[in-house]
Write an enzyme that holds these catalytic residues in place. Structure first.
Site, PDB file in Angstrom:
ATOM      1  N   CYS A  66       0.865  -1.192   0.000  1.00  0.00           N
ATOM      2  CA  CYS A  66       0.000   0.000   0.000  1.00  0.00           C
ATOM      3  C   CYS A  66       0.893   1.231   0.000  1.00  0.00           C
ATOM      4  CB  CYS A  66      -0.891  -0.005   1.233  1.00  0.00           C
ATOM      5  SG  CYS A  66       0.069   0.074   2.756  1.00  0.00           S
ATOM      6  N   GLU A 187       0.436  -0.890  16.284  1.00  0.00           N
ATOM      7  CA  GLU A 187      -0.365   0.299  15.937  1.00  0.00           C
ATOM      8  C   GLU A 187      -1.364   0.626  17.043  1.00  0.00           C
ATOM      9  OE1 GLU A 187      -2.293   0.317  12.003  1.00  0.00           O
ATOM     10  OE2 GLU A 187      -3.930   1.406  12.947  1.00  0.00           O
ATOM     11  N   THR A 250      -6.124   0.384  11.745  1.00  0.00           N
ATOM     12  CA  THR A 250      -6.500   0.634  10.345  1.00  0.00           C
ATOM     13  C   THR A 250      -6.687  -0.629   9.507  1.00  0.00           C
ATOM     14  OG1 THR A 250      -4.156   0.851   9.915  1.00  0.00           O
ATOM     15  CG2 THR A 250      -5.400   2.898  10.181  1.00  0.00           C
ATOM     16  N   CYS A 288      -8.680   2.621   6.700  1.00  0.00           N
ATOM     17  CA  CYS A 288      -7.845   3.217   5.639  1.00  0.00           C
ATOM     18  C   CYS A 288      -8.276   2.708   4.261  1.00  0.00           C
ATOM     19  CB  CYS A 288      -6.378   2.961   5.934  1.00  0.00           C
ATOM     20  SG  CYS A 288      -5.645   1.658   4.997  1.00  0.00           S
ATOM     21  N   ASN A 319      -3.544  -7.271   8.398  1.00  0.00           N
ATOM     22  CA  ASN A 319      -4.390  -7.104   7.201  1.00  0.00           C
ATOM     23  C   ASN A 319      -4.377  -8.356   6.342  1.00  0.00           C
ATOM     24  OD1 ASN A 319      -2.789  -6.435   4.470  1.00  0.00           O
ATOM     25  ND2 ASN A 319      -1.587  -5.728   6.196  1.00  0.00           N
ATOM     26  N   SER A 379       1.753  -5.355   3.111  1.00  0.00           N
ATOM     27  CA  SER A 379       3.190  -5.269   3.397  1.00  0.00           C
ATOM     28  C   SER A 379       3.997  -6.297   2.601  1.00  0.00           C
ATOM     29  CB  SER A 379       3.416  -5.482   4.894  1.00  0.00           C
ATOM     30  OG  SER A 379       2.751  -6.653   5.338  1.00  0.00           O
TER      31      SER A 379
END
Ligand SMILES: C/C(=C\COP(=O)(O)OP(=O)(O)O)CO
Ligand code: SF4
Length: 402
Positions: A66, A187, A250, A288, A319, A379
């Site tokens: 991303c 995070e 996110t 996000c 994610n 990632s």
């Protein structure tokens, strides 16, 4: 601590950088050669599909690095170029991908040592450089580093900072932040450090438990034990759930964050009068774009009649796990792997289950004509995806010769 004032003073400091050092062009070439893939570009150009022998690969329409990850990794590379001889530290993994973190180590970007589960910042000297990863860092860590006078390079994704601004708004209005996330995730650790009162809920089940407590009360001790590691110090469920605001990590499942928001909104309307809703509930969208796009693309991929899906990304990548969850919910055989080495043979693959367990599955690649869905987390470098697709082609081609 006045976290907002601290952040402002940090951002005005000469020892703080969050824009890079002007080496973008050199670094871009280096990143391209290390992480990009011609094959993946070719598949993108062919409408995300390619066929070789008896294998059709169907890529998700959005996958891989991303914007926030590209930016953070590029800044870390620039930092090494800009400070060729200085000692460079990083407070956590830059992102959750083993191949990228390995490159960091090869560039002598060192992790802050951890002793008895506590980071030992005494190793950092004032002339050193410290990178804050894409997830950000807690405000306490930032303060330690700022006080030391070292050079801070902050690669925190602006989408993550946006969530920090949201919890600051909750704090200002005396709302408790209900954070949809994993309390141990870097995070979420960072986000909660900027919050005032907060409670971290992992999923719908935990949210339902909280909602039930709001509406009907319950066992206070049980509540506190359940969320002992997931709430602010001195949290009181009888006092601190009267005014709540929503925030999230996110990279959670977008539908789940939305549902938790709606459930809490309805709860507050039920408990208080609808006209009083704003005094008891606040919701700003903090999911996000990259997370949305990759999950939406996965929702399309599971409709493609594929025989199996390979989900590629670090095993600690939240994610990536959410992408596999979508395949799992549809009952499609899916394998979360982090590198080509996990494919041991045509008969054997080592992969991570949603429970976190690593298992080996036999006979994972069906005989004959197959269609394989492929996606990767935010990632994951395209190069890793290429290696895995090539391996599948090679295994099936060899099997066809026998
Ligand atoms: C840096 C970042 C996302 C990139 O993917 P990651 O796989 O590194 O992180 P996560 O999915 O949150 O475990 C934070 O939003
Ligand atoms: S997933 Fe979203 S928040 Fe995380 S680094 Fe990427 S763009 Fe930023």
């Amino acid at each position: 601590m006045d976290t907002k004032a601290f952040k402002r003073s940090l951002q005005h400091s000469d020892n703080y950088n969050r824009k890079g050092f002007g080496h973008q062009a050199e670094v871009a070439t280096q990143l391209e050669s290390e992480f990009q893939s011609n094959l993946i570009q070719e598949i993108r150009d062919r409408n995300y599909t390619i066929r070789r022998g008896n294998v059709t690969i169907q890529l998700a329409q959005a996958f891989g690095f991303c914007w926030g990850v590209e930016r953070a990794v590029a800044m870390a590379y620039e930092t090494r170029q800009h400070f060729p001889t200085e000692r460079i530290w990083i407070t956590n993994e830059i992102i959750h991908n083993p191949s990228v973190n390995k490159r960091m180590q090869e560039m002598q970007v060192e992790f802050i040592p951890v002793i008895d589960k506590v980071k030992d910042f005494s190793v950092v000297n004032s002339g050193d450089v410290v990178i804050l990863p894409a997830f950000g860092a807690s405000v306490q860590e930032m303060q330690i580093l700022h006080d030391k006078g070292c050079q801070i390079v902050d690669t925190t994704c602006p989408w993550v900072s946006k969530v920090w601004n949201t919890v600051e708004k909750h704090k200002k209005g005396d709302y408790t932040s209900i954070i949809h996330g994993k309390y141990k995730h870097e995070e979420t650790v960072a986000t909660s450090s900027f919050a005032g009162k907060y409670l971290i809920v992992l999923n719908l089940k935990e949210a339902e438990y909280v909602i039930n407590y709001i509406l009907n009360g319950g066992d206070r001790e049980e509540f506190l034990a359940k969320f002992s590691q997931a709430c602010s110090a001195g949290f009181d469920p009888d006092q601190d759930l009267q005014r709540v605001g929503i925030a999230n990590q996110t990279t959670m499942l977008k539908g789940e964050t939305e549902q938790i928001g709606k459930m809490l909104e309805h709860t507050m309307m039920k408990k208080y009068r609808p006209a009083e809703l704003n005094q008891h509930f606040q919701n700003f969208n903090t999911i996000c774009d990259a997370t949305q796009e990759r999950q939406d693309a996965m929702l399309e991929l599971v409709e493609e009649n594929v025989d199996l899906i390979i989900v590629i990304g670090g095993f600690n990548s939240s994610n990536t796990t959410q992408l596999q969850q979508i395949a799992f919910d549809r009952g499609i055989p899916s394998y979360h792997i982090d590198s080509v080495e996990r494919i041991q043979s045509i008969n054997s693959i080592e992969h991570r289950q949603l429970t976190g367990e690593l298992v080996i599955t036999e006979n994972w690649l069906p005989d004959g004509e197959i269609k394989v869905g492929v996606t990767s987390g935010a990632s994951t470098p395209d190069k890793v995806v290429e290696d895995i697709i090539e391996k599948i082609f090679a295994l099936k081609a060899t099997a066809a010769l026998v």
